[in-house]
Design a protein around this motif. Structure first.
Motif, short mmCIF file in Angstrom:
data_model
loop_
_atom_site.label_atom_id
_atom_site.label_comp_id
_atom_site.label_asym_id
_atom_site.label_seq_id
_atom_site.Cartn_x
_atom_site.Cartn_y
_atom_site.Cartn_z
N LYS A 1 -8.22 4.81 4.25
CA LYS A 1 -7.86 3.63 4.54
C LYS A 1 -7.58 2.11 3.48
O LYS A 1 -6.60 1.82 3.73
N VAL A 2 -8.77 2.58 3.13
CA VAL A 2 -9.00 1.01 1.62
C VAL A 2 -7.57 1.35 1.06
O VAL A 2 -7.53 -0.20 1.07
N LYS B 1 -4.68 1.83 1.33
CA LYS B 1 -4.34 1.79 2.00
C LYS B 1 -3.53 -0.22 2.13
O LYS B 1 -2.46 -0.74 2.25
N GLU B 2 -5.08 -0.51 1.82
CA GLU B 2 -4.68 -1.87 2.25
C GLU B 2 -4.94 -2.97 1.26
O GLU B 2 -4.67 -4.11 0.90
N THR B 3 -4.98 -1.94 0.13
CA THR B 3 -4.49 -2.43 -0.76
C THR B 3 -2.93 -3.35 -1.46
O THR B 3 -2.93 -4.09 -2.46
N VAL C 1 -1.79 -5.06 0.76
CA VAL C 1 -1.56 -6.29 1.15
C VAL C 1 -2.38 -7.39 0.71
O VAL C 1 -2.80 -8.78 1.29
N VAL D 1 -9.75 -5.20 -1.38
CA VAL D 1 -9.81 -5.19 -0.42
C VAL D 1 -11.39 -4.84 -0.16
O VAL D 1 -12.11 -5.97 1.47
N GLN E 1 -12.75 -7.72 3.26
CA GLN E 1 -13.43 -7.07 4.33
C GLN E 1 -14.61 -7.45 5.14
O GLN E 1 -15.06 -8.41 5.99
N SER F 1 -11.11 -4.40 8.81
CA SER F 1 -9.96 -3.87 8.47
C SER F 1 -9.04 -4.83 8.02
O SER F 1 -9.08 -6.10 8.93
N LEU F 2 -8.45 -5.16 7.02
CA LEU F 2 -7.78 -6.47 7.05
C LEU F 2 -6.44 -6.54 7.46
O LEU F 2 -6.30 -8.11 7.48
N PHE F 3 -5.97 -5.48 8.36
CA PHE F 3 -5.12 -5.66 9.84
C PHE F 3 -5.70 -6.36 10.66
O PHE F 3 -5.00 -6.52 11.89
N GLU G 1 -2.34 -15.77 5.61
CA GLU G 1 -3.35 -14.71 4.74
C GLU G 1 -4.68 -15.89 4.04
O GLU G 1 -5.77 -16.20 3.88
#
Length: 360
Positions: free
Chosen positions: A92-93, A95-97, A99, A124, A128, A135-137, A160
């Motif tokens: 998951k982390v 994937k967040e890289t 953004v 990330v 967080q 999650s950043l989302f 952001e």
């Protein structure tokens, strides 16, 4: 037979693999174990393959049948599930890289808000922790940061970055010790606050201003703006009883600082404390009206309409005339020039008496 032992590993190994080894040592089939435990053979097979967790009840039964403690099986299962969860979290982390680049990480690290690093995954995790989210989302759904994502559309603005700027203000406000908030005391001190525009040393002015506002119960946070925020001020409440005025150093023009400061103080004096006000928020009619009210308050507080109209009626906007007028109303002459530029009496190239603050 396998003996009781502690187990810690970073590799996701199903406890069933160890159970299978124990059964081999005991020359015990899965079917026989199922019969002895009074469980369906399919359940034992699913545990062996790691498809089914070892529950506390199952762990006790395993202890009774094969002599390995229930605590061992519970620990084994717990470690296994934790490692699996960490593996999923890492995916998951990663994937967040994607953004991370939306956040002003370098500027945040310079203020000590996050750890300096070039590793995207570490960024990330730092973000967080900074925002207090898993999650950043999730950031845009948090009430504290959501106003940043309700601003009017503008391609160059980073919501952001604004959310990060607001969060920085919240963290710094939590550390600022202020008196109990008094709206009456704040209103009574507006003139004292206004008079600080005449202080030539901006750092001395800021220190005195902070102390004065703290005595009224208001926290003042002045930090550099983050890239792509394009805001000079915001107002919010930390907890139930601590209003916070947050100012950026964008542009550093003294007259803009003072207009924005009075604008933000107007929100505390005039408007609902449950709302976070960010300069330029005109998404809804409610916000637009309240922004206009704050602008009117700031203009009238700094230079009253009556005195301003009397001055402008003479159409003498020379540096000398501006200085004399500023002395008559006890305010810095650069603030007068800023007002004249706004109203197009002067061009934006005519900076009579305007100064830039140099902050430490």
């Amino acid at each position: 037979m396998m003996t009781d032992q502690s187990y810690i590993s970073d590799v996701a190994i199903p406890p069933g693999e160890y159970l299978e080894e124990v059964l081999e040592d005991l020359v015990l089939s899965q079917a026989e174990l199922a019969r002895r435990m009074g469980r369906p053979p399919q359940v034992i097979n699913e545990i062996i393959k790691g498809e089914k967790a070892i529950t506390s009840e199952t762990a006790i039964q395993l202890e009774q049948v094969i002599g390995v403690s229930a605590q061992f099986w519970n620990n084994l299962e717990s470690e296994y599930r934790l490692v699996l969860a960490k593996e999923q979290e890492l995916l998951k982390v990663q994937k967040e890289t994607e953004v991370v680049a939306s956040f002003p990480y370098l500027e945040m690290s310079k203020l000590g808000m996050v750890k300096r690093t070039r590793v995207a995954v570490e960024k990330v995790k730092e973000l967080q922790k900074f925002f207090g989210v898993s999650s950043l989302f999730n950031i845009k759904n948090v009430k504290e940061y959501s106003p940043a994502f309700r601003l009017c559309e503008k391609d160059t603005i980073s919501r952001e970055a604004i959310a990060a700027w607001l969060r920085t203000g919240h963290l710094l406000a939590s550390e600022q010790d202020v008196a109990d908030f008094s709206k009456n005391k704040l209103r009574d001190n507006i003139e004292n606050i206004r008079s600080l525009s005449l202080e030539p040393d901006p750092n001395k002015m800021l220190s005195t201003l902070t102390s004065l506002l703290n005595a009224c119960g208001v926290a003042l946070i002045v930090i550099p703006h983050y890239p792509k925020t394009y805001v000079t001020g915001a107002t919010f409440w930390y907890g139930k009883n601590k209003p916070v005025v947050m100012m950026s150093m964008r542009g550093s023009w003294a007259d803009i600082f003072w207009f924005s400061l009075m604008h933000e103080l107007a929100h505390i004096l005039l408007h609902d404390k449950r709302i976070t006000f960010i300069e330029g928020n005109t998404v809804s009619e409610e916000y637009r009206v309240q922004e206009e009210e704050a602008d009117d308050f700031s203009q009238e507080t700094l230079i009253s309409k009556k005195s301003y109209e009397k001055f402008t009626s003479k159409f003498d906007f020379s540096p000398e005339a501006i200085f004399r007028f500023s002395q008559s109303i006890a305010i810095h002459p650069g603030i007068v020039t800023g007002r004249l530029q706004h109203d197009k009496y002067l061009s934006h190239l005519q900076h009579h008496h305007r100064v830039r603050y140099k902050w430490k």
